[in-house]
Enzyme design. Structure first.
Site, PDB file in Angstrom:
ATOM      1  N   GLY A  79     -32.438  51.797 -21.782  1.00 12.50           N
ATOM      2  CA  GLY A  79     -31.866  50.726 -20.986  1.00 12.50           C
ATOM      3  C   GLY A  79     -32.815  50.275 -19.884  1.00 12.50           C
ATOM      4  N   GLY A 139     -30.888  54.613 -24.870  1.00  9.86           N
ATOM      5  CA  GLY A 139     -30.125  53.572 -25.540  1.00  9.86           C
ATOM      6  C   GLY A 139     -30.631  53.251 -26.925  1.00  9.86           C
ATOM      7  CD  GLU A 162     -30.611  59.957 -21.624  1.00  8.33           C
ATOM      8  OE1 GLU A 162     -30.518  58.907 -22.302  1.00  8.33           O
ATOM      9  OE2 GLU A 162     -30.987  61.041 -22.106  1.00  8.33           O
ATOM     10  CG  ASP A 170     -25.969  57.089 -21.574  1.00  7.76           C
ATOM     11  OD1 ASP A 170     -27.100  57.342 -22.031  1.00  7.76           O
ATOM     12  OD2 ASP A 170     -25.683  55.995 -21.037  1.00  7.76           O
TER      13      ASP A 170
END
Length: 370
Positions: A79, A139, A162, A170
């Site tokens: 992202g 992502g 992350e 996520d």
């Protein structure tokens, strides 16, 4: 249409769109078209992908969908971290910020629609062929590893990085990693290390290995002869997985109940790989590591990806409110001093990440936030 054959935006005759839709015989291709940023995905791209996939899902003339990235560097690097940093810095810097404030942020609205897209990919009614060539992170994993035909190559570098920025895996990453046997998924989540194509195959995060040089012909064959015929013709046996060769000590070390005990077990193994692993983990955010480990353990018991995504959404909101995320992005991406000052660790702080939101939430057939 392969990554290498897609013209980047701005080239003669190229579209300026960040997501290109192309016809390929009986198949359709979605090309993430931000090659200068390794196709980092933003909210607009998520909504466009969802719109196209919804349309093609009910179009009887479309037999398969191929998702790839423009340029030579990778499918998707994740992202827009700089945009997320703005929200994290503002929210964590204000002691009066609440869940309501976090959920109203652009980052939260992006995550809501991104996670909805991840869930819809996992249940897509047609072959969804993800070309996981080059860099596939964060992502990028969410738009590929939930698909039903996942292709890796000799150039694949896959990661859920992350924890390195004070965040937690996520996009359904904890769902995927929690189901990898012998602690290899927990290893990947806590170290943020790169996985090669062969590792992804061995861990069950990918299905087929296609040499990068064969991608143009492979994608063309999908449109001409169908997915099964293309796989039969161009997929090859994956090379040995170096990570899989270490599964014995990883399984023992990463079965420990806490991050501190995992680090201690790695040091006790004493091999260069195990000691390096311990040092790598010890440098990450203590809070993000503890939240990641708990997320992985809880995701293993979830009935569905949608259930995991609800927890990940709650955790992501709390990451915006915790100082480690803003500090981690600052150190790694903004100032690039690689010297984050992590907040003091507290078990109570970890519990707060998992507290329910005051309203019901689902990512199974949820409407887009827009």
């Amino acid at each position: 249409m392969s990554q290498s054959s897609v013209s980047p935006a701005g080239a003669p005759g190229a579209s300026a769109s960040s997501v290109l839709a192309e016809e390929n015989g009986s198949a359709r291709s979605l090309i993430l078209n931000r090659p200068k940023s390794i196709n980092a995905i933003d909210h607009e791209m998520v909504l466009e992908m969802a719109r196209r996939l919804d349309t093609w899902g009910v179009d009887e003339t479309v037999k398969a969908v191929v998702v790839a990235g423009a340029g030579e560097r990778g499918l998707c690097a994740g992202g827009d971290i700089v945009a997320i940093h703005r929200d994290a810095a503002a929210l964590s810097g204000n002691p009066e910020s609440t869940d309501v404030d976090a959920e109203q942020s652009p980052s939260a609205k992006f995550w809501f629609d991104e996670y909805r897209l991840n869930e819809s990919i996992s249940t897509y009614p047609k072959p969804y062929v993800a070309i996981m060539d080059g860099i596939v992170m964060g992502g990028g994993v969410g738009i590929s590893a939930h698909g039903n035909v996942r292709i890796v190559t000799d150039r694949t570098k896959l990661a859920m990085p992350e924890v390195g920025i004070g965040f937690v895996p996520d996009v359904g990453g904890t769902h995927l990693l929690s189901r990898v046997p012998d602690g290899l998924g927990t290893y990947a989540g806590l170290t943020a290390g790169h996985l090669r194509g062969a590792d992804a195959i061995a861990m069950g995060l990918a299905d087929h290995f296609v040499p990068a040089e064969s991608l143009p012909a492979f994608i063309a064959a999908i449109g001409e002869a169908g997915v099964d015929a293309a796989v039969d013709r161009y997929a090859v046996d994956a090379p040995p997985s170096e990570l899989s060769d270490q599964r014995e000590w990883i399984a023992g070390a990463f079965a420990a109940p806490t991050v501190a005990e995992i680090v201690d077990r790695c040091r006790a193994v004493g091999s260069p790989e195990a000691v390096k692993t311990a040092d790598t983990i010890a440098a990450k955010s203590p809070t993000a590591l503890a939240v990641t480990l708990r997320s992985l353990r809880e995701a293993a018991d979830d009935a569905s990806l949608a259930d995991t995504l609800v927890r990940e959404y709650r955790v992501s909101l709390r990451c915006l409110l915790h100082p480690d995320m803003a500090e981690g992005i600052r150190a790694q991406v903004i100032d690039k001093d690689r010297n984050p000052k992590w907040a003091d660790f507290s078990e109570d702080a970890v519990d707060a990440f998992f507290a329910p939101l005051p309203h019901d939430l689902t990512f199974a057939n949820a409407p887009a936030a827009g």
